[in-house]
Design an enzyme around this catalytic site. Structure first.
Site, PDB file in Angstrom:
ATOM      1  CB  CYS A 138      -0.903   0.025   1.222  1.00  0.00           C
ATOM      2  SG  CYS A 138      -1.797  -1.511   1.455  1.00  0.00           S
ATOM      3  CB  CYS A 427      -1.178   0.334   7.883  1.00  0.00           C
ATOM      4  SG  CYS A 427      -2.781   0.270   7.055  1.00  0.00           S
ATOM      5  N   GLY A 429       0.264  -3.870   4.159  1.00  0.00           N
ATOM      6  CA  GLY A 429      -0.042  -5.288   4.325  1.00  0.00           C
ATOM      7  C   GLY A 429       1.234  -6.088   4.480  1.00  0.00           C
TER       8      GLY A 429
END
Lengths: 458, 297
Positions: A138, A427, A429
């Site tokens: 991300c 954040c 993954g």
């Protein structure tokens, strides 16, 4: 800082005197300036020609995957539109670009890299401009910008474009997450948790840190509300590049030419009552629903970077200054906590406290992790995602980082002197967090760049 | 040999006129270019280590010079890089210090000198091209002498005539002033390069020495100022400070960027008694007998 440079000049003149005519005024000596730079390093936040600055940042609208405006748009067309925009709107000769890095996540690596090169040709770049992709899930878009900044600083080239593209209409995350065929992964708790579907990590965060369904739904409502307000007020027009594309009617198969320039994921009428009705998706008694998670979307963004000295030479306006970047690893089972670790790290690298940051763009992958991170860092919510976030707009994975640069810097410019430092964070993954600190472009002021000292003398 | 290691780079050291075992040291961080400063008051004592610190005062900017008051045995005046002149009283507890801070100079104050005859006033020389005259009890300077065209590095009172002083400047001139006169009474283009320091002969009130960026020290007689009495060569780099000995009429001590302290006799004479102290950017303060090596332990 001026004072220190002046003192150094005076002392150096004792050792390297200019044969004087009796009235000597303080002249500029080119030979002294190289030794002046070592004093400059004492103050990393002052404005210097070596700063890496952003002179342009544009994004396409973000549209719902498979149903929105870009559902029939190829990813290379999507990318080409933003690559073209950063070069055209700054009147830059495309051949001057040293490298392009594109953050992109789901598509098969080599094929997407080839598509990116094709996109560069569509955008008018010549053979001589190279291009590559980067994948840190991300954060890929932000990582692309950071890679360009680092390469310019390392002296590999002078001008670079950090971009991101994701067409989740074309490429999908396999339902239920990825599967690793290596059975050994089950023996390592961290490795095993990397394979968890993102939604499960969201439930883990909600449970471990006590983020309630209500808090998550409230964050979702707020995201939509702010996004709708931003669109209605026309704020986002500066950063969006309209894309002329086609759309195919799923039933009649008729093609229609359209221009997409508005984010179509935003639901202005989002409210608590409607959200409460939604079923949880990942865990029967959980709290993560389609309404309080980021949407699956298509989009692209591009950011043009160069050194401040070059931008000034070319007469380009400075939209922002790239100050620092940090990425840290966290427990994959609660990957959403990434920003809570990455943001302090990035701020520290920039020599700042979190209280010095005036504006935040924190990716709302899931309301659970977004709410947790803001609480953990004790952030003033009036400074976070002020124009809405991924829950309202959508999260085109590879593009998000780059599109946040456009949104953040434009908002900082609008806010003016009150808004000097901004942070983008997300954040990641498999358990990471990334964050970058930016400074508003026109805030360079030689005299007042010094930070206030706490009572050191009398 | 007594040695004191300061945390910052040394800029100036002076013996107290009241206590022969007391010294004040002016120091600055990062060679005085950027950072804080500290004033140390040291006491010499028999036995090891020979010199101990009795009190230290921190300042927000570099301390370029310090001098003791001739009227009060516990008072010293400091010249600070932020343009202020601060007065410290070692008899008062540390929180009450500095007792005064005068902020008038527009740039770094490079030297401070107390009037040894009148004992009621002191001079400061600054990089803002001016010399100022002050008294403790006045809230502002009494006079500002503005004639130099560049940084004034030092202003020193004549040891005999309480109204006369000399100033050394980066505009390559040495000027003699009388506070009763509106302007300078004599302008001596002493060197072709910046003059970093000057001092009066303590035994002959018409003789001074100047030290310059041209690596020489010149000795002048104001009665025949066209030609120097002596030109002392030997330093490898700019000579930063020069001082006439209070013990011997023709002895001059100088220190330079070439990391040496040199002693000169511009006439020839016999041996002397007396201690010398020097401080440098190696953060050390040495106190030693002339003729001995201060680094010997």
């Amino acid at each position: 800082m001026e004072k220190a440079t002046e003192r150094q000049k005076i002392l150096l003149r004792h050792l390297n005197p200019i044969p004087s005519s009796s009235s000597s005024s303080i002249n500029h000596e080119p030979s002294l300036l190289s030794s002046v730079n070592c004093v400059a390093e004492l103050s990393p936040m002052a404005a210097f020609g070596d700063d890496i600055v952003i002179v342009a940042a544009y994004r396409t609208a973000i549209c719902k995957a498979k149903r929105g405006g870009f559902k029939d748009t190829r990813p290379d067309d999507l990318l080409a539109s933003v690559l073209k925009a950063v070069v055209e709107r700054t009147s830059l000769d495309p051949s001057e670009v040293g490298d392009i890095v594109v953050g992109t996540v789901i598509a098969p690596g080599s094929q997407r890299a080839m598509e990116c090169r094709v996109a560069a040709y569509f955008a008018g770049f010549p053979d001589s401009v190279p291009i590559r992709t980067v994948n840190r899930q991300c954060s890929s878009g932000l990582q692309a910008v950071a890679d360009i900044a680092a390469s310019i600083r390392a002296g590999y080239y002078d001008i670079g474009i950090g971009a991101g593209v994701e067409s989740m209409s074309t490429d999908h995350i396999p339902g239920g997450g990825f599967n690793s065929t290596n059975p050994r992964a089950q023996d390592f708790p961290g490795a095993r948790d990397c394979l968890l579907p993102m939604g499960i990590t969201s439930e883990n965060v909600a449970e471990r840190f006590g983020v309630t369904r209500e808090e998550q739904d409230m964050a979702a409502v707020e995201s939509h509300k702010r996004a709708a307000a931003a669109i209605a007020s026309g704020k986002l027009k500066d950063e969006i590049v309209p894309v002329a594309t086609k759309i195919v009617d799923p039933e009649t198969k008729a093609e229609k030419a359209i221009v997409v320039s508005v984010d179509d994921g935003v639901r202005p009428n989002s409210n608590m009552a409607d959200l409460a009705k939604l079923k949880t998706v990942f865990k029967p008694d959980g709290s993560t629903t389609a309404g309080n998670a980021s949407q699956i979307s298509d989009g692209a963004g591009a950011v043009l970077l160069m050194k401040r000295s070059l931008a000034m030479k070319k007469g380009l306006p400075i939209l922002g200054v790239f100050r620092s970047f940090a990425v840290t690893g966290v427990d994959p089972a609660v990957m959403g906590v990434g920003p809570a670790y990455a943001i302090p790290a990035a701020a520290k690298l920039a020599g700042l406290n979190i209280s010095d940051i005036d504006l935040f763009e924190i990716n709302e992958a899931f309301a659970s992790q977004y709410v947790y991170c803001c609480k953990k860092l004790e952030l003033d919510m009036e400074k976070v995602n002020v124009n809405g976030g991924a829950i309202a707009f959508g999260h085109p994975l590879g593009a998000t980082g780059a599109r946040c640069v456009a949104t953040l810097l434009n908002e900082m410019k609008r806010r003016g002197k009150d808004c000097r430092y901004g942070v983008i964070s997300m954040c990641i993954g498999t358990g990471m967090g990334a964050a970058a600190v930016f400074e508003r472009g026109d805030s360079a002021d030689y005299l007042s760049n010094a930070r206030v000292a706490n009572g050191n003398g009398h | 040999m007594p040695v004191f290691k300061a945390p910052f780079n040394g800029y100036s050291v002076k013996f107290s006129p009241f206590y022969e075992s007391r010294l004040a040291v002016a120091t600055a961080q990062n060679f005085g270019i950027l950072g804080n400063g500290r004033i140390h008051v040291l006491e010499l004592a028999p036995g090891a280590p020979g010199v101990t610190e009795s009190v230290a005062y921190d300042t927000a900017d570099a301390v370029y010079d310090v001098c003791w008051s001739e009227s009060h045995d516990s008072v010293l005046v400091a010249a600070i890089g932020d343009g202020s002149v601060k007065i410290y009283d070692t008899a008062l507890p540390a929180p009450s210090n500095p007792v005064r801070s005068f902020q008038e100079h527009a740039r770094e104050v490079h030297s401070v000198d107390y009037n040894p005859t009148r004992r009621d006033s002191f001079l400061t020389a600054s990089w803002d091209d001016t010399v100022k005259l002050w008294a403790f009890d006045r809230p502002a300077s009494i006079r500002t002498f503005k004639e130099h065209a560049y940084c004034v590095y030092q202003a020193v009172w004549n040891p005999k005539h309480g109204d006369v002083f000399a100033s050394a400047s980066g505009d390559c001139t040495l000027r003699i002033w009388d506070v009763r006169e509106p302007g300078s009474t004599m302008i001596i283009p002493a060197h072709d390069f910046e003059i970093l320091s000057c001092d009066w002969n303590k035994y002959d009130d018409c003789i001074l020495a100047t030290s310059s960026v041209d690596k020489t020290i010149k000795v002048w007689d104001v009665r025949s100022y066209r030609v120097p009495l002596a030109v002392l060569n030997g330093h490898g780099y700019a000579v930063r400070k020069v001082k006439f000995s209070p013990h011997r009429r023709s002895l001059i001590a100088s220190c330079s960027y070439d990391m040496t302290v040199c002693l000169w006799d511009y006439m020839v004479e016999d041996a002397l008694v007396g201690l010398m102290a020097s401080t440098g950017w190696d953060e050390l303060v040495y106190v030693w007998q002339q003729g001995m090596d201060p680094r010997a332990s």
